[in-house]
Write a protein that holds these residues in place. Structure first.
Motif: not given
Length: 196
Positions: A59-70, A83-87, A180-182
């Protein structure tokens, strides 16, 4: 001589020593729980190096850690205050789009009661305030109040993949859904692997 003093245990909890002359009885050790042989994984949602992280860490990682986001997309998301996956999972525009979509399934075309007071004017630009939920779903993301047409439509429609061209696509955008699921699963995670 001091009557009482404190010591620090391995569990980093402070305990009081008994008065001088009385025996010290250490607190019972907390039994460690052996990590179960889990089979759940989210490998297709995260870049390889983040697959072993806890949901709370994810949840605290940046969105680019999601597979497919540069990685270059993190700066673009930053303009949206993400700024984060939570955001991303809690992003108010995603939540608004999702709510519009959910209730659009209950809408009866042309059957609004003239005495009804419900509206979502605070979430829409003026042009869309009187539209039906189904019409709003087909609008560009910039129809949501606070998202600049010059910037957000360009970014979501051209620079972030998969492209988001409508509010409906935003409501179903896999990256928001995964984020949201994370966030939700992190609430149910036990760091010590206990079954409570």
């Amino acid at each position: 001589p001091l009557e009482k003093y404190t010591i620090m245990t391995e569990e980093l909890k402070i305990h009081e020593r008994p008065p001088i002359g009385e025996p010290y009885v250490p607190p019972a050790k907390v039994q460690k729980v052996e990590k179960p042989a889990y089979t759940l994984n989210v490998n297709n949602a995260l870049d390889k190096e983040f697959e072993t992280r806890s949901f709370k860490e994810i949840c605290e990682l940046p969105p680019s850690c999601l597979q497919g986001i540069a990685a270059a997309s993190d700066e673009k998301f930053g303009h949206l205050k993400i700024r984060t996956i939570r955001d991303l999972g809690e992003w108010k525009y995603y939540r608004l789009a999702k709510a519009i979509q959910a209730l659009s399934e209950t809408e009866e075309e042309g059957k609004r009661n003239a005495e009804g007071n419900s509206n979502i004017n605070a979430g829409l630009i003026k042009e869309y305030e009187t539209k039906s939920l189904k019409e709003i779903l087909q609008a560009p993301p910039s129809a949501l109040s606070g998202l600049s047409a010059e910037w957000v439509d360009e970014e979501l429609q051209k620079n972030i993949r998969p492209h988001v061209t409508t509010i409906e696509e935003l409501a179903n955008w896999k990256y928001c859904r995964w984020a949201e699921a994370f966030v939700t699963l992190a609430e149910f995670e036990n760091a010590d692997h206990s079954s409570r």
